[in-house]
Design a protein around this motif. Structure first.
Motif, PDB file in Angstrom:
ATOM      1  N   VAL A  49       0.884  -0.826   0.134  1.00 22.10           N
ATOM      2  CA  VAL A  49       0.097  -0.377  -0.548  1.00 22.10           C
ATOM      3  C   VAL A  49       0.956   1.259   0.089  1.00 22.10           C
ATOM      4  O   VAL A  49       0.285   2.625  -0.655  1.00 22.10           O
ATOM      5  CB  VAL A  49      -0.933  -0.314   1.136  1.00 22.10           C
ATOM      6  N   LEU A  50       1.932   1.440   1.126  1.00 24.46           N
ATOM      7  CA  LEU A  50       2.778   2.264   0.829  1.00 24.46           C
ATOM      8  C   LEU A  50       3.583   2.347  -0.429  1.00 24.46           C
ATOM      9  O   LEU A  50       4.025   3.552  -0.525  1.00 24.46           O
ATOM     10  CB  LEU A  50       4.081   2.411   2.064  1.00 24.46           C
ATOM     11  N   ARG A  51       3.567   1.260  -1.068  1.00 28.27           N
ATOM     12  CA  ARG A  51       4.506   1.271  -2.089  1.00 28.27           C
ATOM     13  C   ARG A  51       3.965   1.788  -3.908  1.00 28.27           C
ATOM     14  O   ARG A  51       4.574   2.724  -4.853  1.00 28.27           O
ATOM     15  CB  ARG A  51       5.199   0.347  -3.241  1.00 28.27           C
TER      16      ARG A  51
ATOM     17  N   ALA B  69      -0.603  -1.775  -6.190  1.00 34.12           N
ATOM     18  CA  ALA B  69       1.890  -2.028  -6.388  1.00 34.12           C
ATOM     19  C   ALA B  69       2.260  -3.080  -7.340  1.00 34.12           C
ATOM     20  O   ALA B  69       2.847  -4.286  -7.033  1.00 34.12           O
ATOM     21  CB  ALA B  69       2.723  -2.480  -4.548  1.00 34.12           C
ATOM     22  N   ALA B  70       0.943  -3.459  -8.407  1.00 37.91           N
ATOM     23  CA  ALA B  70       1.089  -4.358  -9.513  1.00 37.91           C
ATOM     24  C   ALA B  70       3.019  -4.273  -9.619  1.00 37.91           C
ATOM     25  O   ALA B  70       3.519  -3.401  -9.953  1.00 37.91           O
ATOM     26  CB  ALA B  70       0.300  -3.552 -10.383  1.00 37.91           C
ATOM     27  N   GLY B  71       3.440  -5.484 -10.080  1.00 37.93           N
ATOM     28  CA  GLY B  71       4.560  -5.351 -10.532  1.00 37.93           C
ATOM     29  C   GLY B  71       5.793  -5.348  -9.794  1.00 37.93           C
ATOM     30  O   GLY B  71       6.551  -5.890  -9.819  1.00 37.93           O
ATOM     31  N   ASP B  72       5.625  -4.404  -8.495  1.00 36.19           N
ATOM     32  CA  ASP B  72       6.684  -3.703  -7.450  1.00 36.19           C
ATOM     33  C   ASP B  72       6.237  -4.682  -6.595  1.00 36.19           C
ATOM     34  O   ASP B  72       7.880  -5.294  -5.793  1.00 36.19           O
ATOM     35  CB  ASP B  72       5.992  -2.613  -7.248  1.00 36.19           C
ATOM     36  N   TRP B  73       5.091  -5.039  -5.821  1.00 35.28           N
ATOM     37  CA  TRP B  73       5.421  -5.819  -4.840  1.00 35.28           C
ATOM     38  C   TRP B  73       4.056  -6.630  -4.825  1.00 35.28           C
ATOM     39  O   TRP B  73       2.945  -6.706  -4.777  1.00 35.28           O
ATOM     40  CB  TRP B  73       4.906  -5.359  -3.618  1.00 35.28           C
ATOM     41  N   PRO B  74       4.522  -7.726  -3.973  1.00 40.29           N
ATOM     42  CA  PRO B  74       3.570  -8.966  -3.135  1.00 40.29           C
ATOM     43  C   PRO B  74       2.291  -9.311  -3.157  1.00 40.29           C
ATOM     44  O   PRO B  74       1.765  -9.724  -2.354  1.00 40.29           O
ATOM     45  CB  PRO B  74       4.146 -10.214  -3.780  1.00 40.29           C
TER      46      PRO B  74
ATOM     47  N   GLY C  90       0.506  -8.423 -13.546  1.00 42.05           N
ATOM     48  CA  GLY C  90       1.862  -8.520 -15.113  1.00 42.05           C
ATOM     49  C   GLY C  90       3.168  -8.508 -13.452  1.00 42.05           C
ATOM     50  O   GLY C  90       4.509  -8.395 -13.648  1.00 42.05           O
ATOM     51  N   GLY C  91       3.181  -9.095 -12.566  1.00 43.20           N
ATOM     52  CA  GLY C  91       3.969  -9.139 -11.227  1.00 43.20           C
ATOM     53  C   GLY C  91       4.507 -10.974 -11.378  1.00 43.20           C
ATOM     54  O   GLY C  91       4.076 -11.494 -12.189  1.00 43.20           O
ATOM     55  N   SER C  92       5.354 -11.377 -10.368  1.00 44.17           N
ATOM     56  CA  SER C  92       6.347 -11.600 -10.487  1.00 44.17           C
ATOM     57  C   SER C  92       5.565 -13.313 -10.741  1.00 44.17           C
ATOM     58  O   SER C  92       4.850 -13.082  -9.071  1.00 44.17           O
ATOM     59  CB  SER C  92       7.881 -12.053 -10.427  1.00 44.17           C
ATOM     60  N   LEU C  93       5.323 -14.019 -10.835  1.00 43.43           N
ATOM     61  CA  LEU C  93       4.587 -15.744 -10.425  1.00 43.43           C
ATOM     62  C   LEU C  93       4.864 -16.352  -9.449  1.00 43.43           C
ATOM     63  O   LEU C  93       4.532 -16.670  -8.251  1.00 43.43           O
ATOM     64  CB  LEU C  93       4.421 -16.544 -11.793  1.00 43.43           C
ATOM     65  N   GLY C  94       6.569 -16.725  -9.624  1.00 41.68           N
ATOM     66  CA  GLY C  94       7.544 -17.298  -8.740  1.00 41.68           C
ATOM     67  C   GLY C  94       7.180 -16.657  -7.407  1.00 41.68           C
ATOM     68  O   GLY C  94       7.005 -17.393  -6.170  1.00 41.68           O
ATOM     69  N   ARG C  95       7.206 -15.471  -7.436  1.00 42.32           N
ATOM     70  CA  ARG C  95       7.491 -15.034  -6.147  1.00 42.32           C
ATOM     71  C   ARG C  95       5.976 -14.527  -5.860  1.00 42.32           C
ATOM     72  O   ARG C  95       5.695 -15.575  -4.364  1.00 42.32           O
ATOM     73  CB  ARG C  95       7.715 -12.918  -5.863  1.00 42.32           C
TER      74      ARG C  95
END
Length: 384
Positions: free
Chosen positions: A40-42, A102-107, A148-153
């Motif tokens: 949320v902060l990001r 924070a899509a793509g930056d933080w899960p 568009g985030g990291s699937l593995g993450r």
């Protein structure tokens, strides 16, 4: 689960264990919610960040209610289902609200999914818990593809971290269930001991009355048959019936009051055994040498009432019994901790009956409470 059964709310030791369980569950729950707050902060978009904050806070509130229910055995089942339904609704709504944060930056949503996986063992049985975990992991994968985030993450957070949380939560609730079952077992042992004592008394009364009543019935029948032909003998038989009835009444009174067969040493061992089975530390004192049977009978009655008070009116962790003989007086002192506000006082029926009984024998009963420590002291003259 064992926690569904009611347990005494006033049990101090069990209450402390429950608080510790709640703190542990809350710690793991809130730790998993601090990381979504990072997302949320990001989030650069203030509207999306605000919606995400609302979603995270709503999820935290629903999660707190469910964790509270998990360690609250006396909570109504209907309220439990409401808490769980609320969590399910909030979890579904959190996907579109928190997922893009924070899509793509933080899960961000993946951490909420980890909390769902961690709580699943507390809500449903293992097969259903596995299904919930699999669904949460699938949703996390879908959010990763959508944003568009990291699937593995996302999979590592929801699946890996969620599994770790589930293990910790399950262990805490499992340990809590063991404590509840142990407390229920102690209460059942106390009830069983009381039932066995009632059965013993019933057998003694039956033995005393059975023979005497049979003889009385036969004598009364004989007197009735002899009345027309031999009034003198019928009168003697009626007098014998009267004597037998008086003797039977005296024997019943002796049995009920514990004069006839109760041995103070055996009573001490039995009381100590019952108290220990209920988790109360208790040592058996040695009896004074040469204590007369009549005096021992009075002290046995005091001991029974005192031990009943310890079990019914306190949450004792220890009980100390002392019996001394000083000159012409025998003194019994029973002290225990864990006295509650609803404990016995000088006007209670049991203590009042003991006071009257000891007074008739020349003795005295005193009670004293200092904080949570309750003391009962009985003095009885030593009969010759």
């Amino acid at each position: 689960m064992a926690q569904q059964a009611a347990v005494p709310r006033a049990d101090r030791r069990l209450r402390r264990a429950r608080y510790a369980t709640l703190v542990s569950l809350a710690t793991s729950g809130w730790a998993s919610l601090l990381l979504p707050a990072v997302g949320v902060l990001r989030e650069p978009d203030p509207v999306r960040a605000a919606l995400g904050a609302v979603g995270v806070l709503a999820f935290a509130a629903a999660q707190s209610a469910v964790l509270y229910a998990a360690a609250t055995p006396w909570l109504a089942q209907r309220r439990r289902r409401r808490f769980q339904a609320c969590l399910a609704v909030v979890a579904v709504l959190s996907v579109p609200v928190v997922g893009p944060v924070a899509a793509g930056d933080w899960p961000t949503w993946a951490w909420l999914g980890a909390s769902l996986v961690g709580m699943a063992p507390l809500l449903v049985r293992p097969p259903a818990a596995l299904a919930v975990a699999a669904l949460a992991v699938a949703v996390a994968a879908g959010v990763a593809g959508w944003t568009g985030g990291s699937l593995g993450r996302h999979l590592a957070v929801t699946g890996g971290v969620g599994t770790g949380i589930a293990v910790v939560n399950w262990f805490q609730v499992w340990f809590w269930d063991l404590l509840v079952e142990a407390r229920q077992g102690q209460a059942a042992q106390a009830r069983l001991a009381a039932t066995e004592e009632r059965l013993r008394l019933a057998r003694e009364v039956h033995d005393v009355l059975g023979h005497n009543l049979t003889v009385i019935a036969l004598k009364a029948e004989l007197a009735a048959r002899l009345a027309p032909s031999d009034p003198a003998r019928a009168g003697r038989e009626a007098a014998e019936v009267q004597r037998l009835a008086a003797a039977a009444l005296a024997e019943v009174r002796e049995t009920v009051h514990g004069y006839r067969t109760v041995d103070l040493g055996e009573q001490l061992a039995a009381v100590a055994g019952v108290l220990r089975s209920c988790g109360v530390r208790c040592a058996v004192p040695s009896l004074p040498a040469g204590l007369p049977a009549a005096t021992a009978g009075e002290l046995a009655a005091v001991l029974r009432e005192a031990s009943t008070n310890v079990l019914r009116h306190s949450r004792a962790g220890w009980c100390r019994i002392e019996i001394v003989q000083e000159g012409g007086v025998a003194r019994m002192t029973v002290t225990n901790d864990g006295a509650t506000d609803r404990g016995p006082d000088g006007r209670s029926d049991g203590l009042r009956g003991l006071t009257d009984r000891l007074g008739a024998a020349g003795g005295r009963l005193r009670v004293h409470r200092e904080g949570a420590v309750f003391t009962l002291e009985a003095t009885v003259p030593v009969a010759s």
